[in-house]
Enzyme design. Structure first.
Site, mmCIF file in Angstrom:
data_model
loop_
_atom_site.group_PDB
_atom_site.id
_atom_site.type_symbol
_atom_site.label_atom_id
_atom_site.label_comp_id
_atom_site.label_asym_id
_atom_site.label_seq_id
_atom_site.Cartn_x
_atom_site.Cartn_y
_atom_site.Cartn_z
ATOM 1 N N ASP A 92 -2.719 -0.119 -1.543
ATOM 2 C CA ASP A 92 -3.148 -0.571 -0.209
ATOM 3 C C ASP A 92 -3.275 0.549 0.819
ATOM 4 O O ASP A 92 -3.793 0.327 1.914
ATOM 5 C CB ASP A 92 -2.202 -1.681 0.313
ATOM 6 C CG ASP A 92 -0.730 -1.253 0.379
ATOM 7 O OD1 ASP A 92 0.149 -2.111 0.183
ATOM 8 O OD2 ASP A 92 -0.446 -0.055 0.614
ATOM 9 N N CYS B 195 -17.822 6.426 -9.247
ATOM 10 C CA CYS B 195 -19.102 6.208 -9.919
ATOM 11 C C CYS B 195 -18.866 5.967 -11.414
ATOM 12 O O CYS B 195 -18.147 6.731 -12.067
ATOM 13 C CB CYS B 195 -19.994 7.439 -9.718
ATOM 14 S SG CYS B 195 -21.555 7.307 -10.602
ATOM 15 N N ASN C 259 1.448 0.926 -5.319
ATOM 16 C CA ASN C 259 0.559 0.183 -4.430
ATOM 17 C C ASN C 259 -0.765 0.910 -4.224
ATOM 18 O O ASN C 259 -0.814 2.140 -4.240
ATOM 19 C CB ASN C 259 1.225 -0.051 -3.063
ATOM 20 C CG ASN C 259 2.511 -0.852 -3.186
ATOM 21 O OD1 ASN C 259 2.758 -1.494 -4.223
ATOM 22 N ND2 ASN C 259 3.346 -0.798 -2.171
ATOM 23 N N HIS D 171 -1.406 4.005 -9.211
ATOM 24 C CA HIS D 171 -2.405 3.028 -9.658
ATOM 25 C C HIS D 171 -3.700 3.126 -8.879
ATOM 26 O O HIS D 171 -4.528 2.220 -8.930
ATOM 27 C CB HIS D 171 -1.834 1.598 -9.559
ATOM 28 C CG HIS D 171 -0.692 1.375 -10.485
ATOM 29 N ND1 HIS D 171 0.162 0.302 -10.396
ATOM 30 C CD2 HIS D 171 -0.222 2.107 -11.535
ATOM 31 C CE1 HIS D 171 1.080 0.363 -11.342
ATOM 32 N NE2 HIS D 171 0.878 1.468 -12.047
HETATM 33 N N1 APR Z 1 11.182 -6.193 0.445
HETATM 34 C C1 APR Z 1 11.451 -5.679 -0.791
HETATM 35 N N2 APR Z 1 11.026 -6.242 -1.951
HETATM 36 C C2 APR Z 1 10.315 -7.386 -1.842
HETATM 37 C C3 APR Z 1 9.994 -7.986 -0.603
HETATM 38 C C4 APR Z 1 10.462 -7.342 0.572
HETATM 39 N N3 APR Z 1 10.218 -7.846 1.785
HETATM 40 N N4 APR Z 1 9.266 -9.125 -0.846
HETATM 41 C C5 APR Z 1 9.144 -9.211 -2.198
HETATM 42 N N5 APR Z 1 9.779 -8.177 -2.798
HETATM 43 C C6 APR Z 1 9.888 -7.881 -4.220
HETATM 44 C C7 APR Z 1 9.825 -9.076 -5.144
HETATM 45 O O1 APR Z 1 11.115 -9.653 -5.309
HETATM 46 C C8 APR Z 1 9.331 -8.428 -6.447
HETATM 47 O O2 APR Z 1 10.429 -7.993 -7.235
HETATM 48 O O3 APR Z 1 8.771 -7.098 -4.563
HETATM 49 C C9 APR Z 1 8.537 -7.218 -5.962
HETATM 50 C C10 APR Z 1 7.043 -7.337 -6.174
HETATM 51 O O4 APR Z 1 6.830 -7.393 -7.569
HETATM 52 P P1 APR Z 1 5.335 -7.514 -8.121
HETATM 53 O O5 APR Z 1 4.610 -8.545 -7.343
HETATM 54 O O6 APR Z 1 5.454 -7.626 -9.611
HETATM 55 O O7 APR Z 1 4.660 -6.116 -7.725
HETATM 56 P P2 APR Z 1 4.828 -4.729 -8.436
HETATM 57 O O8 APR Z 1 6.187 -4.580 -9.044
HETATM 58 O O9 APR Z 1 4.401 -3.689 -7.469
HETATM 59 O O10 APR Z 1 3.729 -4.804 -9.625
HETATM 60 C C11 APR Z 1 3.542 -3.633 -10.408
HETATM 61 O O11 APR Z 1 1.678 -4.722 -11.521
HETATM 62 O O12 APR Z 1 -0.051 -6.175 -11.084
HETATM 63 C C12 APR Z 1 0.251 -4.854 -11.396
HETATM 64 O O13 APR Z 1 -0.832 -2.838 -10.862
HETATM 65 C C13 APR Z 1 -0.187 -3.940 -10.290
HETATM 66 O O14 APR Z 1 0.994 -2.154 -9.140
HETATM 67 C C14 APR Z 1 1.113 -3.481 -9.639
HETATM 68 C C15 APR Z 1 2.089 -3.566 -10.810
#
Ligand code: APR
Length: 247
Positions: free
Chosen positions: A105, A128, A103, A120
Site C-alpha cells: 500500500d 511492462c 504490504n 511483495h
Molecule cells: N494491529 C496489528 N495487527 C492487526 C490489526 C491491528 N490494528 N488488525 C488486524 N491485525 C492482524 C490480524 O490479526 C492478522 O493476524 O493483522 C494480521 C493480518 O493478517 P493477513 O490479513 O493474513 O495479512 P498478512 O499477514 O500481511 O498477509 C501476508 O498474504 O495475501 C497475501 O501477499 C498477501 O502480503 C500478503 C500476505
C-alpha cells in the site's frame, strides 16, 4: 521468559542497537485498508486464485485490474496511522533500523520510512509485460483498464508478487541478511502464514534475536515470540515510543 507487556518490550528495545521490523496488512488496518484474512479480510470477499495469480491475469487482465483499481482507490483515500508514523520515527531512534514489509500500500513510505524493503511489491508501480520495465502510476482511477505500456503497447501488470511467483531475489536476500543480523525483530500485523516472509522471524531467532509480536489475535508465531503484545499496532507502538522517550 519475558513478560508480555509493553514495559518489557520497551526495556528490550532500550538495549538494542540493531532493530528490524516485519509488518503485514494489520499495521494498515487502522488506516482503513482491508487485511486479507480475518472476518472482514479481502480473501473472505474475493477468491485470491481469481485475482492475485499470473493465471488469473492471463485469463482476464481486465477483471484483475478492476480489483487493483478498486484497492488503489481505497488506499488513495487513507492516511498512515500512528503505527506507521512511529516506525518512521524509529529510523532516527535506533543506530541501525530497517523495515521489511509485506504490504503493497505504500503507507510506510508515505509516513516517512526510507530504509524499507517491500517484499511483495507496490500497488503504485506497474510493470511492462514485454520488457519488465517498472514505472510509477498513481492515477486514481486508472486512465484505462487494463493499462498498456506507452512505449510498446504491451499490457502493464501490477508490480506486485502474486501467489506462485517468486520474490525479487535481491530484496529477499537483504531481508534475510537483516533478519540474521538484528538483535530485536518486531513482527507486527501479520498472520505469519505466507512464506518466505513468515520465515524471517525464525531466521532472526536462530541468530539470537528477541522476537516481539504485536497483533490483536494469536498467530502461528505467538508461541515462538519472546514477548507477545496483544493489541492494535496504532496504539501499542506510540505507547512503546512514549516509554523509550523517557530517559
Ligand atoms: N494491529 C496489528 N495487527 C492487526 C490489526 C491491528 N490494528 N488488525 C488486524 N491485525 C492482524 C490480524 O490479526 C492478522 O493476524 O493483522 C494480521 C493480518 O493478517 P493477513 O490479513 O493474513 O495479512 P498478512 O499477514 O500481511 O498477509 C501476508 O498474504 O495475501 C497475501 O501477499 C498477501 O502480503 C500478503 C500476505
Amino acid at each position: 521468559m519475558l513478560k508480555n507487556d509493553i514495559g518489557s518490550a520497551a526495556a528490550v528495545l532500550r538495549q538494542a542497537k540493531r532493530v528490524v521490523v516485519l509488518t503485514g496488512a494489520g499495521i494498515s488496518a487502522e488506516s482503513g485498508v482491508p487485511t486479507f484474512r480475518g472476518e472482514h479480510g479481502l480473501w473472505r470477499q474475493f477468491r485470491a486464485e481469481d485475482l492475485a495469480t499470473p493465471e488469473a491475469f492471463a485469463r482476464d487482465p481486465k477483471l484483475v485490474w478492476e480489483w487493483y483499481d478498486w484497492r488503489r482507490g481505497i488506499i488513495a483515500g487513507v492516511a498512515p496511522n500512528p503505527g506507521h508514523v512511529t516506525l518512521a520515527a524509529w529510523e532516527k531512534r535506533f543506530p541501525e533500523f530497517a523495515l521489511i514489509t509485506q504490504n503493497v500500500d505504500g503507507l510506510h513510505a508515505r509516513a516517512g520510512s526510507t530504509n524499507l524493503a517491500e517484499l511483495h511489491g507496490n500497488i503504485w508501480k506497474v510493470r511492462c509485460t514485454k520488457d519488465d520495465t517498472i514505472s510509477d502510476d498513481h492515477s486514481v482511477p486508472l486512465k484505462e483498464i487494463p493499462p498498456r505500456c506507452p512505449d510498446c503497447g504491451a499490457l502493464l501488470r501490477p508490480h506486485i508478487v502474486w501467489f506462485g511467483e517468486s520474490l525479487d531475489s535481491d530484496v529477499l536476500g537483504r531481508a534475510f541478511a537483516l533478519s540474521a543480523a538484528c538483535e530485536v525483530m518486531l513482527v507486527i500485523g501479520t498472520s505469519a502464514l505466507v512464506h518466505p516472509a513468515a520465515s524471517l522471524p525464525y531466521r532472526a531467532a536462530a541468530s539470537g534475536a528477541k522476537i516481539i509480536e504485536i497483533n490483536p489475535t494469536p498467530t502461528l508465531l505467538t508461541g515462538e515470540a519472546d514477548i507477545s503484545l496483544q493489541g492494535k499496532a496504532g496504539e501499542i507502538l506510540p505507547e512503546i515510543e512514549r516509554l523509550l522517550a523517557v530517559k
